[in-house]
Design a protein around this motif. Structure first.
Motif, PDB file in Angstrom:
ATOM      1  N   LEU A  45       0.788  -1.317  -0.053  1.00 47.91           N
ATOM      2  CA  LEU A  45       0.135  -0.114   0.001  1.00 47.91           C
ATOM      3  C   LEU A  45       0.660   1.200   0.031  1.00 47.91           C
ATOM      4  O   LEU A  45       1.564   1.367   0.825  1.00 47.91           O
ATOM      5  CB  LEU A  45      -0.857   0.148   1.349  1.00 47.91           C
ATOM      6  CG  LEU A  45      -1.793   1.085   1.486  1.00 47.91           C
ATOM      7  CD1 LEU A  45      -2.860   1.513   0.361  1.00 47.91           C
ATOM      8  CD2 LEU A  45      -2.219   1.235   2.797  1.00 47.91           C
ATOM      9  N   GLY A  46       0.680   2.162  -0.835  1.00 51.19           N
ATOM     10  CA  GLY A  46       1.218   3.634  -0.863  1.00 51.19           C
ATOM     11  C   GLY A  46       2.302   3.819  -1.710  1.00 51.19           C
ATOM     12  O   GLY A  46       3.013   2.625  -2.197  1.00 51.19           O
ATOM     13  N   LEU A 101     -10.743   2.117  11.242  1.00 43.92           N
ATOM     14  CA  LEU A 101     -10.711   2.832   9.865  1.00 43.92           C
ATOM     15  C   LEU A 101      -9.216   2.481   9.256  1.00 43.92           C
ATOM     16  O   LEU A 101      -9.058   1.862   8.179  1.00 43.92           O
ATOM     17  CB  LEU A 101     -11.003   4.129   9.964  1.00 43.92           C
ATOM     18  CG  LEU A 101     -10.908   4.838   8.648  1.00 43.92           C
ATOM     19  CD1 LEU A 101     -12.195   5.198   7.975  1.00 43.92           C
ATOM     20  CD2 LEU A 101      -9.817   6.068   8.633  1.00 43.92           C
ATOM     21  N   ALA A 104      -8.754  -1.016   8.215  1.00 44.88           N
ATOM     22  CA  ALA A 104      -9.590  -1.021   6.967  1.00 44.88           C
ATOM     23  C   ALA A 104      -8.893  -0.727   5.834  1.00 44.88           C
ATOM     24  O   ALA A 104      -9.003  -1.322   4.691  1.00 44.88           O
ATOM     25  CB  ALA A 104     -11.120  -0.600   7.162  1.00 44.88           C
ATOM     26  N   LEU A 105      -8.071   0.426   6.002  1.00 43.92           N
ATOM     27  CA  LEU A 105      -7.412   1.005   4.915  1.00 43.92           C
ATOM     28  C   LEU A 105      -6.155   0.318   4.689  1.00 43.92           C
ATOM     29  O   LEU A 105      -5.641   0.571   3.478  1.00 43.92           O
ATOM     30  CB  LEU A 105      -7.105   2.425   5.333  1.00 43.92           C
ATOM     31  CG  LEU A 105      -8.181   3.451   5.473  1.00 43.92           C
ATOM     32  CD1 LEU A 105      -7.822   4.785   5.765  1.00 43.92           C
ATOM     33  CD2 LEU A 105      -8.967   3.675   3.957  1.00 43.92           C
TER      34      LEU A 105
ATOM     35  N   PRO B  62     -10.010  -1.179   0.676  1.00 43.09           N
ATOM     36  CA  PRO B  62     -11.175  -0.647   0.071  1.00 43.09           C
ATOM     37  C   PRO B  62     -11.161  -0.038  -1.317  1.00 43.09           C
ATOM     38  O   PRO B  62      -9.851   0.489  -1.670  1.00 43.09           O
ATOM     39  CB  PRO B  62     -11.804   0.172   1.007  1.00 43.09           C
ATOM     40  CG  PRO B  62     -10.729   0.569   1.687  1.00 43.09           C
ATOM     41  CD  PRO B  62      -9.696  -0.527   1.620  1.00 43.09           C
ATOM     42  N   PHE B  65     -12.543   5.121  -0.712  1.00 45.54           N
ATOM     43  CA  PHE B  65     -13.328   5.946   0.482  1.00 45.54           C
ATOM     44  C   PHE B  65     -13.565   7.181   0.214  1.00 45.54           C
ATOM     45  O   PHE B  65     -13.058   7.741  -0.924  1.00 45.54           O
ATOM     46  CB  PHE B  65     -12.594   5.434   1.850  1.00 45.54           C
ATOM     47  CG  PHE B  65     -11.246   6.428   2.038  1.00 45.54           C
ATOM     48  CD1 PHE B  65     -11.505   7.733   2.368  1.00 45.54           C
ATOM     49  CD2 PHE B  65     -10.103   6.038   1.786  1.00 45.54           C
ATOM     50  CE1 PHE B  65     -10.594   8.530   2.728  1.00 45.54           C
ATOM     51  CE2 PHE B  65      -8.916   6.915   2.017  1.00 45.54           C
ATOM     52  CZ  PHE B  65      -9.328   7.985   2.387  1.00 45.54           C
ATOM     53  N   LEU B  79     -14.663  10.692   7.145  1.00 46.76           N
ATOM     54  CA  LEU B  79     -14.136   9.615   6.094  1.00 46.76           C
ATOM     55  C   LEU B  79     -15.072   8.759   6.083  1.00 46.76           C
ATOM     56  O   LEU B  79     -15.680   8.011   7.239  1.00 46.76           O
ATOM     57  CB  LEU B  79     -13.054   9.172   6.507  1.00 46.76           C
ATOM     58  CG  LEU B  79     -11.820  10.277   6.930  1.00 46.76           C
ATOM     59  CD1 LEU B  79     -10.435   9.324   6.957  1.00 46.76           C
ATOM     60  CD2 LEU B  79     -11.729  11.119   5.251  1.00 46.76           C
ATOM     61  N   ILE B  81     -15.995   4.626   4.659  1.00 39.12           N
ATOM     62  CA  ILE B  81     -15.829   3.480   3.881  1.00 39.12           C
ATOM     63  C   ILE B  81     -17.125   2.621   3.778  1.00 39.12           C
ATOM     64  O   ILE B  81     -17.540   1.973   4.940  1.00 39.12           O
ATOM     65  CB  ILE B  81     -14.457   2.415   4.431  1.00 39.12           C
ATOM     66  CG1 ILE B  81     -13.190   3.126   4.828  1.00 39.12           C
ATOM     67  CG2 ILE B  81     -14.146   1.263   3.510  1.00 39.12           C
ATOM     68  CD1 ILE B  81     -12.192   2.287   5.456  1.00 39.12           C
ATOM     69  N   TYR B 104      -3.541   6.771  -0.097  1.00 40.76           N
ATOM     70  CA  TYR B 104      -4.603   7.028  -0.971  1.00 40.76           C
ATOM     71  C   TYR B 104      -4.365   8.239  -1.701  1.00 40.76           C
ATOM     72  O   TYR B 104      -3.733   9.245  -0.988  1.00 40.76           O
ATOM     73  CB  TYR B 104      -5.840   6.892  -0.100  1.00 40.76           C
ATOM     74  CG  TYR B 104      -6.121   5.392   0.413  1.00 40.76           C
ATOM     75  CD1 TYR B 104      -7.119   4.641  -0.224  1.00 40.76           C
ATOM     76  CD2 TYR B 104      -5.387   4.819   1.593  1.00 40.76           C
ATOM     77  CE1 TYR B 104      -7.284   3.450   0.092  1.00 40.76           C
ATOM     78  CE2 TYR B 104      -5.744   3.642   1.751  1.00 40.76           C
ATOM     79  CZ  TYR B 104      -6.591   2.961   1.064  1.00 40.76           C
ATOM     80  OH  TYR B 104      -6.936   1.485   1.572  1.00 40.76           O
TER      81      TYR B 104
END
Lengths: 218, 223
Positions: A45-46, A101, A104-105, B62, B65, B79, B81, B104
């Motif tokens: 990620l990222g 959150l 989840a990300l 996800p 978002f 925010l 999701i 993101y």
């Protein structure tokens, strides 16, 4: 942006430091009990690997949550000459489901700490916050009630002040000046540059405690 | 805080939204004696994951978002999701944190903007939905806010009655579509009966999903 310096002090001298801080700042101390959860981005990620801290203030009747991002230090000859570190820092107060959150990300738990101690917040050329805390690790996930010190007998002292790109020199100056008052008890330096405990601490602490009367043994 | 319903304009099959409809909706509010007030604006931004390895399983993250700013809470940012039913309330500085994390990226931003109207105990906001860099109308939304009550359940009847009156007023215009109210799944987001701005953010997220579904339905009908 913030200016920051750190130092360490033996727990036996913390009481003297508190008396000194009380005298300098003239404000009551605040109790500190902060659960700090460090998250890192998952491997894919990222654009780059990233890190974010989730802070839970356990001192409040209803714990409050904050997301904190600490960025890189400013560079250049000017920054080298400063005795404090100037770095980007952004905080955002958030609702209590913040950890869910970020999981989840795609962020993963890296480590967590519990800081227990006290803080002084006051204005002295800048809005300065001094925290004195023992840093504890959890033996089980999120078990803040069963935390044990990472470095028994040693506490971390951190002095921070918010700054902007326009005023960081002045703020750094104010922080440096303030640190000189604490010099008999501890050395404060840029994070990552450990200067250890100071040899004069015991004598300074004894002097402070006797002057205050708090150290008088019955 | 006062509760509200967020409605979206659902065009009839084969028709699309246009600025004439927006004008007629505004006239309709004034025809039922809505007193025009100031402008309002909300924004909704889609964030998509940045993947270092394009072959990595996208299911880990996800697909997107939402980031939402609301005029009622100018210092907050929400925010959402949707797939996992998470809504987070944060100080607006969370946007700077997301930018610094570089995990993101901001993909599409939409503005919801228009005028608000006062009508007794109700406050109405009619707005167009446009991309932040163009004037292409993507949809029409409307907020019905009932000022005296904060309980969703207690206000249900009065909201339904007002909505009926509103639909009745709108029916005189013979417009090719109507406003829809979708019951939001607040409990799934962990939100209680007491109305908060997080409820508003969830409603905007749901309205956005409806607008996308409408656009997709029109496109598939054309193909």
């Amino acid at each position: 942006m913030e200016c920051v310096v750190q130092g360490i002090i033996e727990t036996q001298h913390v009481e003297a430091l508190e008396i000194l801080l009380q005298g300098i700042c003239g404000v009551p101390r605040e109790r500190l009990r902060l659960h700090e959860i460090c998250l890192k981005s998952g491997p894919s990620l990222g654009a780059v690997a990233s890190e974010v801290r989730i802070l839970c203030d356990l001192e409040q009747a209803e714990p409050t949550w904050t997301v904190k991002h600490i960025g890189g230090a400013i560079r250049g000859a000017g920054a080298e000459q400063l005795s404090v570190l100037v770095r980007t820092m952004v905080e955002s107060k958030v609702s209590k489901n913040v950890l869910r959150l970020f999981y989840a990300l795609g962020y993963k738990l890296d480590h967590e700490l519990l800081r227990v101690g006290f803080a002084f917040r006051f204005h002295r050329g800048a809005h300065i916050t001094v925290t004195v805390s023992s840093v504890n690790k959890m033996l089980k996930l999120h078990s803040t009630d069963e935390a044990v010190p990472v470095t028994p007998g040693i506490q971390l002292v951190e002095v921070t002040a918010p700054a902007t790109s326009d005023n960081y020199s002045e703020v750094a100056g104010a922080v440096s000046t303030f640190c000189e008052y604490l010099a008999p008890l501890l050395h404060l330096s840029k994070p990552g540059i450990s200067t250890g405990v100071v040899p004069t601490a015991a004598a300074a602490a004894a002097s402070l405690l006797s002057a205050d009367g708090a150290g008088t043994t019955m | 805080m006062p509760l509200k319903w967020v409605l979206h304009w659902q065009p009839n099959a084969g028709s699309t939204v246009n600025s004439q409809i927006l004008n007629e909706v505004s006239q309709c509010v004034e025809s039922i004696h809505g007193v025009k007030g100031g402008k309002w604006k909300a924004t909704l931004t889609f964030y998509k994951p940045i993947l270092r390895d394009q072959n990595s399983p996208a299911a880990e993250f996800p697909r997107d978002f939402l980031g939402i700013s609301l005029p009622e809470q100018p210092n907050k940012y929400y925010l959402i999701i949707r797939g996992q039913r998470i809504v987070l309330e944060a100080d607006f500085t969370i946007q700077a944190i997301m930018e610094k994390l570089q995990s993101y990226k901001l993909r599409v931003a939409l503005n919801f903007e228009g005028f608000q109207y006062q009508l007794g105990d109700f406050q109405l906001r009619v707005g167009k939905v446009v991309p932040n860099n163009s004037e292409n109308l993507r949809g029409i939304v409307m907020e019905i806010e009932y000022l005296p009550i904060s309980s969703m359940e207690k206000s249900r009847q009065v909201m339904e009655e007002f909505f009926d009156v509103w639909q009745e007023a709108m029916s005189k215009s013979s417009l090719p579509g109507r406003f829809m109210h979708i019951e939001s799944n607040f409990a799934e987001y962990g939100l209680s009966d007491y109305y908060t701005s997080q409820h508003t953010a969830v409603q905007y997220g749901n309205v956005m999903a409806q607008l996308i579904a409408t656009v997709q339905a029109v496109q598939s009908a054309r193909n």
